[in-house]
Design an enzyme around this catalytic site. Structure first.
Site, mmCIF file in Angstrom:
data_model
loop_
_atom_site.group_PDB
_atom_site.id
_atom_site.type_symbol
_atom_site.label_atom_id
_atom_site.label_comp_id
_atom_site.label_asym_id
_atom_site.label_seq_id
_atom_site.Cartn_x
_atom_site.Cartn_y
_atom_site.Cartn_z
ATOM 1 N N LYS A 150 0.841 -1.204 0.000
ATOM 2 C CA LYS A 150 0.000 0.000 0.000
ATOM 3 C C LYS A 150 0.876 1.253 0.000
ATOM 4 O O LYS A 150 2.076 1.212 0.261
ATOM 5 C CB LYS A 150 -0.914 0.020 1.226
ATOM 6 N N ASP B 202 -0.631 -1.427 10.685
ATOM 7 C CA ASP B 202 -1.100 -1.546 9.305
ATOM 8 C C ASP B 202 -1.801 -2.868 9.013
ATOM 9 O O ASP B 202 -2.452 -3.017 7.982
ATOM 10 C CB ASP B 202 0.077 -1.406 8.323
#
Length: 283
Positions: A11, A136
Protein backbone atom coordinates in the site's frame (compact mmCIF):
# COMPACT_ATOMS: atom_id res chain seq x y z
CA UNK A 1 -1.93 -31.02 2.80
CA UNK A 2 -0.50 -29.68 -0.44
CA UNK A 3 1.45 -26.45 -0.53
CA UNK A 4 -0.76 -23.34 -0.68
CA UNK A 5 0.44 -20.17 -2.37
CA UNK A 6 -0.65 -16.85 -0.83
CA UNK A 7 -0.07 -13.53 -2.60
CA UNK A 8 0.63 -10.54 -0.39
CA UNK A 9 0.42 -6.99 -1.79
CA UNK A 10 1.37 -3.53 -0.52
CA UNK A 11 0.00 0.00 0.00
CA UNK A 12 0.85 3.68 -0.07
CA UNK A 13 -0.35 6.41 2.25
CA UNK A 14 -1.90 9.26 0.28
CA UNK A 15 -2.40 11.12 3.55
CA UNK A 16 -0.81 10.60 6.97
CA UNK A 17 -1.15 12.70 10.12
CA UNK A 18 0.49 11.56 13.35
CA UNK A 19 -1.35 12.12 16.61
CA UNK A 20 -0.48 11.61 20.24
CA UNK A 21 1.68 8.81 21.58
CA UNK A 22 -0.17 6.33 23.77
CA UNK A 23 1.13 4.58 26.88
CA UNK A 24 1.63 1.35 24.91
CA UNK A 25 4.01 3.11 22.52
CA UNK A 26 1.59 3.30 19.58
CA UNK A 27 0.62 6.63 18.02
CA UNK A 28 -2.86 7.70 17.03
CA UNK A 29 -3.00 8.11 13.27
CA UNK A 30 -5.25 9.59 10.64
CA UNK A 31 -4.45 8.21 7.21
CA UNK A 32 -5.73 7.44 3.75
CA UNK A 33 -4.49 3.99 2.70
CA UNK A 34 -4.42 3.07 -0.97
CA UNK A 35 -3.61 -0.54 -2.02
CA UNK A 36 -1.33 -1.24 -4.97
CA UNK A 37 -1.57 -4.36 -7.16
CA UNK A 38 2.23 -4.79 -7.21
CA UNK A 39 4.94 -5.39 -6.17
CA UNK A 40 3.87 -8.53 -4.29
CA UNK A 41 5.31 -11.12 -1.92
CA UNK A 42 4.63 -14.85 -2.16
CA UNK A 43 3.97 -16.96 0.93
CA UNK A 44 4.08 -20.73 0.40
CA UNK A 45 2.41 -22.62 3.27
CA UNK A 46 2.38 -26.31 4.08
CA UNK A 47 0.35 -27.44 7.08
CA UNK A 48 1.89 -30.04 9.41
CA UNK A 49 0.61 -32.18 12.27
CA UNK A 50 3.32 -30.92 14.64
CA UNK A 51 2.58 -27.98 16.93
CA UNK A 52 5.38 -25.96 15.38
CA UNK A 53 6.23 -23.16 12.97
CA UNK A 54 9.20 -23.16 10.58
CA UNK A 55 10.05 -20.27 8.24
CA UNK A 56 12.54 -19.92 5.41
CA UNK A 57 12.95 -16.95 3.07
CA UNK A 58 14.94 -15.63 0.14
CA UNK A 59 16.25 -13.08 2.68
CA UNK A 60 17.87 -15.06 5.51
CA UNK A 61 17.63 -12.25 8.07
CA UNK A 62 13.83 -12.38 7.76
CA UNK A 63 13.78 -15.90 9.16
CA UNK A 64 14.25 -14.63 12.73
CA UNK A 65 11.59 -12.70 14.69
CA UNK A 66 9.36 -12.57 11.63
CA UNK A 67 5.84 -11.19 11.89
CA UNK A 68 4.50 -14.39 10.30
CA UNK A 69 5.76 -16.41 13.26
CA UNK A 70 4.25 -13.90 15.70
CA UNK A 71 0.98 -14.14 13.77
CA UNK A 72 0.97 -17.94 13.93
CA UNK A 73 1.52 -18.23 17.69
CA UNK A 74 -0.89 -15.41 18.50
CA UNK A 75 -3.57 -17.04 16.37
CA UNK A 76 -3.04 -20.39 18.14
CA UNK A 77 -3.27 -18.69 21.52
CA UNK A 78 -6.48 -16.84 20.61
CA UNK A 79 -8.28 -19.70 18.85
CA UNK A 80 -6.76 -22.99 19.96
CA UNK A 81 -5.80 -23.77 16.36
CA UNK A 82 -4.26 -27.25 16.10
CA UNK A 83 -1.22 -28.20 14.05
CA UNK A 84 1.73 -26.33 12.61
CA UNK A 85 3.08 -24.71 9.48
CA UNK A 86 6.12 -24.72 7.25
CA UNK A 87 6.36 -21.41 5.41
CA UNK A 88 8.55 -20.05 2.64
CA UNK A 89 8.47 -16.27 2.22
CA UNK A 90 9.54 -14.99 -1.19
CA UNK A 91 10.03 -11.31 -0.41
CA UNK A 92 9.68 -8.97 -3.41
CA UNK A 93 8.12 -5.90 -1.77
CA UNK A 94 11.03 -3.59 -0.83
CA UNK A 95 11.92 -3.82 2.86
CA UNK A 96 11.96 -0.70 5.04
CA UNK A 97 10.11 1.26 2.39
CA UNK A 98 6.85 2.24 4.11
CA UNK A 99 4.80 -0.01 1.84
CA UNK A 100 3.49 -2.26 4.60
CA UNK A 101 4.96 -5.44 3.12
CA UNK A 102 5.39 -7.22 6.45
CA UNK A 103 1.96 -6.14 7.64
CA UNK A 104 0.43 -7.43 4.42
CA UNK A 105 2.22 -10.77 4.96
CA UNK A 106 0.66 -11.07 8.41
CA UNK A 107 -2.84 -10.15 7.24
CA UNK A 108 -2.87 -12.61 4.34
CA UNK A 109 -1.54 -15.36 6.60
CA UNK A 110 -4.07 -14.49 9.32
CA UNK A 111 -6.95 -14.69 6.83
CA UNK A 112 -5.63 -18.05 5.62
CA UNK A 113 -5.43 -19.51 9.13
CA UNK A 114 -8.86 -18.15 9.98
CA UNK A 115 -10.49 -19.95 7.08
CA UNK A 116 -9.08 -23.23 8.38
CA UNK A 117 -11.16 -22.97 11.56
CA UNK A 118 -14.45 -24.94 11.71
CA UNK A 119 -16.10 -21.63 12.60
CA UNK A 120 -13.99 -18.71 11.31
CA UNK A 121 -13.63 -15.61 13.43
CA UNK A 122 -15.74 -12.57 12.58
CA UNK A 123 -14.46 -9.20 11.38
CA UNK A 124 -14.10 -7.61 14.82
CA UNK A 125 -12.20 -10.55 16.29
CA UNK A 126 -9.82 -10.63 13.32
CA UNK A 127 -9.16 -6.89 13.64
CA UNK A 128 -8.46 -7.31 17.35
CA UNK A 129 -5.81 -9.96 16.65
CA UNK A 130 -4.37 -8.02 13.71
CA UNK A 131 -4.03 -4.86 15.82
CA UNK A 132 -1.71 -6.74 18.19
CA UNK A 133 0.64 -7.47 15.29
CA UNK A 134 0.99 -3.95 13.92
CA UNK A 135 -0.85 -0.75 13.04
CA UNK A 136 -1.10 -1.55 9.30
CA UNK A 137 -2.17 -5.18 9.63
CA UNK A 138 -5.96 -4.59 10.05
CA UNK A 139 -6.09 -2.63 6.78
CA UNK A 140 -4.58 -5.52 4.82
CA UNK A 141 -7.26 -7.91 6.07
CA UNK A 142 -9.58 -6.20 3.57
CA UNK A 143 -7.08 -4.41 1.26
CA UNK A 144 -9.43 -1.73 -0.05
CA UNK A 145 -8.87 2.06 -0.21
CA UNK A 146 -9.67 3.13 3.33
CA UNK A 147 -9.77 5.97 5.81
CA UNK A 148 -7.85 4.69 8.84
CA UNK A 149 -7.82 6.11 12.37
CA UNK A 150 -6.81 5.16 15.90
CA UNK A 151 -3.80 2.85 15.91
CA UNK A 152 -4.96 1.32 12.65
CA UNK A 153 -7.98 -0.56 13.97
CA UNK A 154 -10.63 1.95 12.81
CA UNK A 155 -11.06 1.29 9.12
CA UNK A 156 -13.66 2.69 6.77
CA UNK A 157 -13.44 1.70 3.08
CA UNK A 158 -13.83 4.62 0.69
CA UNK A 159 -14.36 4.90 -3.05
CA UNK A 160 -11.18 6.67 -4.16
CA UNK A 161 -11.41 7.80 -7.78
CA UNK A 162 -8.01 8.18 -9.47
CA UNK A 163 -9.47 7.54 -12.92
CA UNK A 164 -7.31 9.01 -15.67
CA UNK A 165 -4.28 9.51 -13.44
CA UNK A 166 -0.95 7.73 -13.75
CA UNK A 167 0.98 6.55 -10.72
CA UNK A 168 4.70 6.17 -10.15
CA UNK A 169 6.12 4.36 -7.13
CA UNK A 170 9.78 5.03 -6.36
CA UNK A 171 11.80 2.79 -4.04
CA UNK A 172 15.14 4.42 -3.16
CA UNK A 173 17.94 2.17 -1.93
CA UNK A 174 17.39 3.35 1.63
CA UNK A 175 15.94 1.26 4.46
CA UNK A 176 14.17 3.31 7.11
CA UNK A 177 13.14 1.92 10.48
CA UNK A 178 9.59 2.88 11.39
CA UNK A 179 10.59 2.66 15.05
CA UNK A 180 13.42 5.14 14.47
CA UNK A 181 11.11 7.52 12.56
CA UNK A 182 8.60 7.58 15.42
CA UNK A 183 11.35 8.08 17.98
CA UNK A 184 12.57 11.10 16.01
CA UNK A 185 9.00 12.40 15.81
CA UNK A 186 8.62 12.16 19.56
CA UNK A 187 11.87 14.00 20.25
CA UNK A 188 11.28 17.20 18.34
CA UNK A 189 8.67 19.93 18.13
CA UNK A 190 7.29 20.18 14.62
CA UNK A 191 5.22 22.90 13.00
CA UNK A 192 1.99 22.01 11.22
CA UNK A 193 3.28 22.96 7.79
CA UNK A 194 4.66 20.12 5.68
CA UNK A 195 7.38 20.52 3.03
CA UNK A 196 6.15 20.53 -0.56
CA UNK A 197 2.66 19.40 0.43
CA UNK A 198 -0.62 21.07 1.09
CA UNK A 199 -1.20 21.34 4.82
CA UNK A 200 -4.97 21.74 4.62
CA UNK A 201 -6.85 19.25 6.78
CA UNK A 202 -9.05 16.67 5.13
CA UNK A 203 -11.51 14.12 6.47
CA UNK A 204 -13.18 11.00 5.16
CA UNK A 205 -16.18 12.99 3.92
CA UNK A 206 -14.06 15.32 1.80
CA UNK A 207 -12.09 12.36 0.42
CA UNK A 208 -15.27 10.55 -0.57
CA UNK A 209 -16.29 13.71 -2.42
CA UNK A 210 -13.08 13.63 -4.46
CA UNK A 211 -10.91 16.05 -2.47
CA UNK A 212 -7.57 14.40 -1.70
CA UNK A 213 -4.74 16.29 -0.06
CA UNK A 214 -1.40 14.50 -0.37
CA UNK A 215 0.39 14.99 2.93
CA UNK A 216 2.71 12.98 5.17
CA UNK A 217 3.96 14.19 8.56
CA UNK A 218 6.98 11.89 8.35
CA UNK A 219 8.46 13.99 5.55
CA UNK A 220 9.68 16.50 8.11
CA UNK A 221 11.75 13.76 9.74
CA UNK A 222 12.86 11.80 6.71
CA UNK A 223 13.74 14.71 4.41
CA UNK A 224 15.92 16.21 7.14
CA UNK A 225 17.83 12.93 7.58
CA UNK A 226 17.91 12.10 3.87
CA UNK A 227 18.02 15.35 1.84
CA UNK A 228 18.46 13.38 -1.38
CA UNK A 229 14.87 12.22 -0.97
CA UNK A 230 13.63 15.80 -0.71
CA UNK A 231 15.58 16.55 -3.89
CA UNK A 232 14.00 13.56 -5.61
CA UNK A 233 10.54 14.81 -4.69
CA UNK A 234 11.37 18.25 -6.07
CA UNK A 235 12.57 16.62 -9.29
CA UNK A 236 9.32 14.71 -9.73
CA UNK A 237 7.32 17.94 -9.46
CA UNK A 238 9.61 19.61 -11.97
CA UNK A 239 8.90 16.70 -14.33
CA UNK A 240 5.15 17.23 -14.08
CA UNK A 241 3.83 15.31 -11.08
CA UNK A 242 0.52 16.80 -9.90
CA UNK A 243 0.92 15.40 -6.39
CA UNK A 244 2.83 12.92 -4.33
CA UNK A 245 5.27 12.29 -1.54
CA UNK A 246 6.46 9.83 1.07
CA UNK A 247 4.55 6.64 1.88
CA UNK A 248 4.41 5.69 5.55
CA UNK A 249 7.79 6.35 7.14
CA UNK A 250 9.49 5.80 3.77
CA UNK A 251 11.67 5.40 1.93
CA UNK A 252 9.19 4.70 -0.88
CA UNK A 253 7.50 7.68 -2.53
CA UNK A 254 4.38 7.73 -4.68
CA UNK A 255 3.53 10.35 -7.32
CA UNK A 256 0.55 11.04 -9.54
CA UNK A 257 0.67 12.38 -13.10
CA UNK A 258 -2.11 13.59 -15.36
CA UNK A 259 -0.20 12.85 -18.56
CA UNK A 260 1.32 9.53 -19.63
CA UNK A 261 4.11 11.40 -21.42
CA UNK A 262 5.26 13.12 -18.24
CA UNK A 263 5.03 9.88 -16.28
CA UNK A 264 7.28 8.18 -18.83
CA UNK A 265 9.74 11.08 -18.75
CA UNK A 266 9.94 10.76 -14.98
CA UNK A 267 10.39 6.99 -15.31
CA UNK A 268 13.28 7.55 -17.71
CA UNK A 269 15.01 9.84 -15.20
CA UNK A 270 14.61 7.21 -12.47
CA UNK A 271 15.97 4.50 -14.75
CA UNK A 272 19.01 6.66 -15.49
CA UNK A 273 19.56 7.11 -11.75
CA UNK A 274 19.29 3.36 -11.24
CA UNK A 275 16.27 3.64 -8.91
CA UNK A 276 13.70 0.87 -8.65
CA UNK A 277 10.26 2.09 -9.67
CA UNK A 278 6.82 0.82 -10.70
CA UNK A 279 4.22 2.57 -12.85
CA UNK A 280 0.44 2.34 -12.74
CA UNK A 281 -2.50 3.44 -14.85
CA UNK A 282 -5.83 4.06 -13.11
CA UNK A 283 -8.75 3.49 -15.46
Amino acid sequence: MDEVLLVSRCKVNLFLKIGERLANGYHLLTSLFFPLPYPTDEIKVTLTSEESFFLTSNFKFLEQNNILEKCFWLFKKETGFQGGCKVYLNKKVPIGAGLGGGSANAAVFLNFLNHLLPTPLGKNSLIRIASQLGADVPFFLFNKPSWVEGIGEKIEPLAIDLTGLKGLLICPKIKISTKWAYECWDKIQISKKSFLTLSAWINKKSVSQGRIVLLNDFEKIIFHAYPQMRELKEEMFKLGACGGGLSGSGSAMFFLFRETKKQKQAQAVLDKLGLLSYNYSFV
